[in-house]
Design a protein around this motif. Structure first.
Motif, short mmCIF file in Angstrom:
data_model
loop_
_atom_site.label_atom_id
_atom_site.label_comp_id
_atom_site.label_asym_id
_atom_site.label_seq_id
_atom_site.Cartn_x
_atom_site.Cartn_y
_atom_site.Cartn_z
N VAL A 1 -35.13 24.20 20.01
CA VAL A 1 -35.04 23.31 19.60
C VAL A 1 -34.34 23.00 18.29
CG1 VAL A 1 -37.05 24.06 17.57
CG2 VAL A 1 -36.92 21.62 19.23
N GLY A 2 -33.43 23.84 18.10
CA GLY A 2 -32.51 24.17 16.29
C GLY A 2 -31.31 22.94 17.15
N PHE A 3 -31.36 24.22 17.86
CA PHE A 3 -29.88 23.24 18.92
C PHE A 3 -29.91 22.56 19.02
CE2 PHE A 3 -27.40 23.77 22.63
CZ PHE A 3 -25.62 23.93 22.43
N ILE A 4 -31.20 22.27 20.24
CA ILE A 4 -30.64 20.88 20.56
C ILE A 4 -30.89 19.68 19.66
CG2 ILE A 4 -32.42 19.45 21.64
CD1 ILE A 4 -33.85 21.78 23.93
N ILE A 5 -31.64 20.04 18.65
CA ILE A 5 -31.94 18.95 17.29
C ILE A 5 -30.59 19.06 17.03
CG2 ILE A 5 -32.32 18.55 14.68
CD1 ILE A 5 -35.38 19.78 15.21
N ALA A 6 -29.72 19.72 16.00
CA ALA A 6 -28.72 19.81 15.72
C ALA A 6 -27.43 18.36 16.71
CB ALA A 6 -27.26 20.96 15.90
N LEU A 7 -27.37 19.19 17.71
CA LEU A 7 -26.51 17.86 19.00
C LEU A 7 -27.24 16.32 18.70
CD1 LEU A 7 -26.91 20.59 22.57
CD2 LEU A 7 -25.37 20.00 21.06
N VAL A 8 -28.74 16.67 18.92
CA VAL A 8 -28.85 15.19 18.83
C VAL A 8 -28.48 14.56 17.36
CG1 VAL A 8 -30.84 13.41 17.83
CG2 VAL A 8 -31.06 15.45 19.59
N VAL A 9 -28.54 15.21 16.55
CA VAL A 9 -28.15 14.48 15.40
C VAL A 9 -26.67 14.48 15.18
CG1 VAL A 9 -27.24 14.96 12.74
CG2 VAL A 9 -29.32 15.45 13.84
N PHE A 10 -25.01 15.32 16.07
CA PHE A 10 -24.67 14.97 16.66
C PHE A 10 -24.41 13.85 17.27
CE2 PHE A 10 -20.13 16.28 18.46
CZ PHE A 10 -19.37 15.98 17.12
N ARG A 11 -24.47 13.77 17.90
CA ARG A 11 -24.39 12.07 19.44
C ARG A 11 -24.71 11.00 18.29
NH1 ARG A 11 -29.11 10.98 23.54
NH2 ARG A 11 -30.03 10.31 21.95
N LEU B 1 -32.94 6.83 12.59
CA LEU B 1 -34.46 7.26 12.01
C LEU B 1 -35.44 7.67 13.51
CD1 LEU B 1 -36.10 4.28 9.91
CD2 LEU B 1 -35.64 7.01 9.07
N SER B 2 -33.99 6.39 14.32
CA SER B 2 -34.96 7.05 15.92
C SER B 2 -34.84 8.00 16.14
CB SER B 2 -34.48 6.06 16.87
OG SER B 2 -34.76 4.62 16.85
N ASN B 3 -34.01 9.50 15.73
CA ASN B 3 -33.03 10.30 15.97
C ASN B 3 -34.23 11.15 15.51
OD1 ASN B 3 -31.76 9.93 17.55
ND2 ASN B 3 -29.36 9.80 15.82
N ASP B 4 -34.62 11.19 14.36
CA ASP B 4 -35.47 11.97 13.59
C ASP B 4 -37.25 12.25 14.29
OD1 ASP B 4 -34.20 12.37 11.58
OD2 ASP B 4 -34.43 11.40 9.60
N VAL B 5 -37.33 11.31 14.89
CA VAL B 5 -39.00 11.63 15.49
C VAL B 5 -38.89 12.18 16.52
CG1 VAL B 5 -40.21 9.94 16.62
CG2 VAL B 5 -39.61 8.83 14.64
N ILE B 6 -37.36 11.72 17.93
CA ILE B 6 -37.19 12.82 18.50
C ILE B 6 -37.58 14.39 17.79
CG2 ILE B 6 -36.04 13.62 20.27
CD1 ILE B 6 -35.23 10.69 20.42
N ALA B 7 -36.83 14.66 16.65
CA ALA B 7 -36.55 15.66 16.39
C ALA B 7 -38.20 16.28 15.87
CB ALA B 7 -35.61 15.83 15.37
N ASN B 8 -38.21 15.47 14.76
CA ASN B 8 -40.15 15.82 14.68
C ASN B 8 -41.26 16.49 16.31
OD1 ASN B 8 -40.53 13.40 12.44
ND2 ASN B 8 -39.13 15.53 11.58
N LEU B 9 -41.18 15.57 17.01
CA LEU B 9 -41.79 15.82 18.56
C LEU B 9 -41.06 17.58 18.71
CD1 LEU B 9 -42.04 12.47 19.65
CD2 LEU B 9 -43.31 13.83 18.47
#
Length: 206
Positions: free
Chosen positions: A177-187, A148-156
């Motif tokens: 941002v698509g690339f960054i979100i994918a990396l955040v999800v991977f992390r 959920l914490s990752n989701d909030v970052i992705a939404n912003l």
């Protein structure tokens, strides 16, 4: 009631409360995945696509967590680890879609991106509120909080990218941002897998 009976009763009530919260956040994430996924194709946005896949992963995580409630610690560890691997696969898919659109082209719609991401942000904020009292619980609940914490970052990130797409009439912010979100999800997936393995190691040592 004896001390053992009181402990059992408290445990049952805790599991029921946990189950109720997980069902609510599962429903929210499942609905938002459908809305976000359809919206990502209408808006031609990789940012929204990655965000929607993240919410699909979350819905799966919460579904697995519902399965884990009331079961053994080993079941909960397996649920957390499986959810991590699933999120890793979805992150790789999102990254491949970013690469595809770099070469094939896209025309993301900035205002649409911002509206959908804002709705998703409200939904995730509601989920975090519901889950807040359980965020330091067992491994499967800790995993849910991390997602959920990752989701909030992705939404912003999508909201910001949507504004840049609209102002500069460029697809680049959406791809970034698509690339960054994918990396955040991977992390996040790696963190969940490490957390599950760490708990397994601690249990085996005791």
């Amino acid at each position: 009631l004896s001390e053992a009976e009181e402990t059992t009763e408290v445990s049952v009530l805790s599991d029921q409360n946990e189950m109720s919260v997980l069902k609510k956040v599962f429903a929210i994430n499942a609905v938002m995945f459908i809305v976000g996924f359809v919206g990502s194709w209408l808006a031609e946005s990789t940012g929204l696509l990655a965000d929607s896949l993240d919410m699909f992963a979350d819905a799966t995580v919460f579904g697995l967590s519902i399965f884990a409630v009331g079961r053994s610690i080993r079941h909960k560890q397996k649920a957390a680890r499986l959810s991590g691997y699933l999120q890793m696969i979805l992150a790789i898919f999102a990254l491949s879609e970013v690469v595809r659109r770099v070469f094939m082209g896209s025309e993301p719609q900035g205002p649409f991106m911002m509206i959908l991401a804002a709705v998703a942000l409200v939904a995730n904020a509601a989920c975090m509120y519901l889950l807040s009292s359980h965020r330091r619980g067992e491994v499967h609940m800790q995993a849910s909080w991390i997602f959920l914490s990752n989701d909030v970052i992705a939404n912003l990130g999508v909201i910001f990218a949507g504004a840049l797409v609209h102002v500069f009439n460029s697809k680049v912010p959406d791809l970034v941002v698509g690339f960054i979100i994918a990396l955040v999800v991977f992390r996040g997936a790696l963190n969940i897998i490490k957390l599950a393995k760490s708990n397994e190691s601690s249990q085996s040592e005791t």
